[in-house]
Structure formats: C-alpha cells, structure tokens
Design a protein around this motif. Structure first.
Motif, PDB file in Angstrom:
ATOM      1  N   ILE A  42      47.743   1.400  31.762  1.00 41.02           N
ATOM      2  CA  ILE A  42      46.960   1.792  30.583  1.00 41.02           C
ATOM      3  C   ILE A  42      45.500   2.029  30.952  1.00 41.02           C
ATOM      4  CG2 ILE A  42      46.242   1.089  28.269  1.00 41.02           C
ATOM      5  CD1 ILE A  42      48.852  -0.477  28.052  1.00 41.02           C
ATOM      6  N   SER A  84      49.748   6.811  20.638  1.00 41.57           N
ATOM      7  CA  SER A  84      49.685   5.408  21.069  1.00 41.57           C
ATOM      8  C   SER A  84      50.705   4.537  20.340  1.00 41.57           C
ATOM      9  CB  SER A  84      48.283   4.854  20.836  1.00 41.57           C
ATOM     10  OG  SER A  84      47.972   4.793  19.454  1.00 41.57           O
ATOM     11  N   SER A 143      46.931  -3.902  27.145  1.00 41.82           N
ATOM     12  CA  SER A 143      46.219  -2.697  26.710  1.00 41.82           C
ATOM     13  C   SER A 143      44.782  -3.027  26.325  1.00 41.82           C
ATOM     14  CB  SER A 143      46.947  -2.023  25.544  1.00 41.82           C
ATOM     15  OG  SER A 143      47.024  -2.878  24.414  1.00 41.82           O
TER      16      SER A 143
END
Length: 384
Positions: free
Chosen positions: A65, A44, A342
């Motif tokens: 995402i 990540s 995200s």
C-alpha cells in the motif's frame, strides 16, 4: 472485458514497482479474477473488501500500500458516482451530530476492550507515540504523554480537561505525575469503564459526555486523537467550546492526525469499516475554525512516528490473535490488518501527518516557549 481490466490494473501496479504473483514481499497474489473489475469499479473500498474476502494476499501489506501511495495510483482510477454522492452528502448534512457521533464512536471503540488491551501499551494510549531514542511502545507512549504535559506547562493544583479521554491514559499520567485535577470526557461506555478503573484513587473524574455539552472553566485543555472525529461542519463549534471553557491564561494542546489537503469525506473503506463519519482535517480547516478567537502558539509534526506506532500495534495484534480469535472471526482479522497496515503506509508516504498544536485565547498574557526535548524520560519530564 476481464482481460482488459486485468491489463489496466497490471499496468498501474507495474508503474508502482508491483507485480502480480511476483516473488517480492510487496507483490500481490490474486486468487479471484474478478479482483481487477472490482478495483476499477470500487477503488479503495473494493481493494479493502476483496482483501477481507480472500481474493488476494500480500506478504507485506504495508509495503504494497505504501507503494500505491508513492505512485499516486488512486488519482489514476476514475471516481465513481457513489463517491461523488458521498462528498455531496458530507457537504450538505452534518454527519457528526451528537446522536450520530455517539453511534459512530460506539461502532469502533465499543467492539471489545480485550482487543485494545492486547494491541495497545499498558496505559492503552490509542494515538501516535514519540519514539525518540526508544524502540519500546510503552516507553514511546510515556514519552508522548510527558511531552504533552511539558507543552501544557502543568502545575500542581491546576484543573485539566481531557476531551476524548479514551481509556484514561493521559488523565492517569497527568494526575499521577503532575498533581493536577483532571476531568476526562468520552462518549464510549467501554472506554469509560476502564478509565474509571485506571484512575481510581486519583483526582480524576471520567464523564460520559459530549464536548458540546461542556460549560466550565479549566486551566488547561488537551485533546488527543479526538479532532479526527469532529467533522468539518463542527470544527468551528469545537474551537468555540475550547474558547468558552479555557481560562484567559490557559493553554490548550490538540494532538491529531492531519491531511495535506482539505477534504469533506474520508476514504470509503475507512468510513464503512473503521471510523464511520470520521474526517482527517487539514491545517487550513483548523486554522479557519480558530478564527480570531484562538492563537496558534506552536505546531509540531512527527507523523513518521505514527508509521512505527501502527506497525507495533500490528505486531501486538498478530501475536494476540490466538487469544482473540474466539471473539472475532477471520473476516475481522483481515479487516483489522488492512486498517493497521494501510494507515501505516499513509504515514510512511507522508499522506498523513501527526500534529500537536498548542493554542491559547487572544487574552493569553505570556510569551509561549516551545518545547522540543531531545531525550525524554518520565523523571526528566516531571522535573522539567
């Protein structure tokens, strides 16, 4: 090796319904072939950093995402040694000591009030809104503040402690609409400045103070968006502060992001760029910290509303960028966009929750009646 790395990533993305250089909004466009090796190496952290550096792009970053989360791809990518060390470090050392906490909070909340003024609602409430029957961010935040006040059963003249008061949104709202005295504490100097201005001429005191330094009695205690910064080694200390400062007949409400699993460290990219040393707690960790001293009276989860809140902040941020870009560079823009999108995706996939816990001391003498208004207006909330 490069072709092999690309094939691995392509296969992973295909399993999530994502194409490389495809035509759908959630498909990604890759501009640097080193992208594939970097993702396999750094996970990540590499995904976020390579986006910030312009190695890839996506029309709907949040949807991309979200699909990664839904497919659970991160568990298919090997963990690296740095992550293992990060977990070990978090287990051994207290990453949220008073000194480290002040430094970590400053790195996020002191980056410029102009950013948060543009991104948030007029009261600058930096936490999940309550979006029932509204599509307006300001209304959603007022709904949330009113809901909290009802759950706390605020009465005129009560003394209320606001732990992690931010820019003073709740302190202002409670003092103005419920005629209570509020002590708000923060360790961000920039937040304190605006909170003092906002709450001027109201019975509100805004202190630059760590929660561990408190030792006085309050009728009510509230903490909105603060528990995520406490850290697992300090959960018990946090609950002891609540117990020490709450009157026996008092009520406390904790509003915070919660995870489905107990963890000892946060996502590597979030830790490096957004919330250093932060930690999303699980209900198991918070329950253990409460021990026998505090009683859970009510638990309310409306995490899907955080998806909507974050996307509203994202729209505000994009709209304000022409006014903000003289203070921040394009690297910051991509970083902040990745953070908001995200985070929204994590709530959309229900990897993260938004919990409101109402807790009391064991000595609490009443039956607590849970509050779940179907429709919220400031007038209705104030009048009960």
């Amino acid at each position: 090796m490069q072709n092999e790395n690309k094939k691995i990533i392509e296969d992973l993305l295909t399993s999530a319904g994502i194409s490389i250089n495809g035509n759908r909004n959630w498909d990604i466009r890759v501009f640097n072939e080193e992208f594939y090796r970097r993702i396999l190496r750094d996970g990540s952290l590499g995904l976020g950093e390579s986006y910030m550096e312009g190695w890839w792009d996506c029309p709907r970053l949040d949807e991309f995402i979200h699909r990664l989360f839904e497919a659970d791809l991160e568990k298919q990518i090997r963990k690296n040694l740095r992550l293992k060390w990060q977990v070990l470090k978090a287990r051994i050392f207290n990453m949220q000591s008073i000194k480290k906490a002040r430094k970590s909070i400053s790195r996020h909340y002191d980056i410029g009030n102009n950013l948060f003024t543009e991104m948030l609602d007029p009261l600058m409430v930096y936490s999940c809104g309550y979006w029932h029957e509204t599509n307006n961010l300001a209304r959603a935040q007022e709904n949330k503040l009113g809901l909290i006040c009802q759950k706390l059963d605020l009465k005129p003249g009560q003394k209320v402690l606001d732990i992690g008061c931010g820019w003073g949104g709740f302190s202002y709202y409670a003092a103005k609409h419920y005629d209570v005295q509020v002590v708000g504490i923060t360790i961000s100097k920039e937040q304190q400045k605006i909170a003092l201005e906002r709450c001027e001429n109201l019975p509100v005191e805004i202190r630059l103070q760590d929660y561990r330094e408190l030792d006085e009695k309050f009728d009510r205690i509230v903490s909105v968006g603060m528990l995520e910064h406490v850290g697992h080694k300090n959960h018990s200390s946090f609950m002891k502060v609540i117990n020490r400062n709450l009157k026996d007949e008092g009520i406390c409400l904790l509003h915070f992001i919660g995870g489905n699993e107990s963890r000892y460290t946060t996502d590597a990219w979030i830790d490096k760029y957004i919330f250093p040393q932060g930690l999303i707690p699980s209900i198991t960790q918070i329950g253990k910290a409460m021990g026998n001293d505090m009683i859970l009276q009510d638990l309310h989860n409306f995490g899907l509303y955080y998806d909507k809140t974050l996307m509203a902040w994202h729209e505000n941020f994009k709209e304000a960028w022409p006014r903000l870009k003289e203070y921040y560079n394009n690297f910051f823009y991509k970083m902040w966009e990745f953070y908001l999108c995200s985070s929204a995706a994590a709530f959309r996939a229900q990897r993260l929750n938004l919990w409101q816990l109402v807790i009391t001391k064991r000595e609490f003498p009443h039956i607590y009646h849970s509050v779940r208004p179907k429709h919220l207006t400031t007038k209705e909330l104030i009048n009960g």
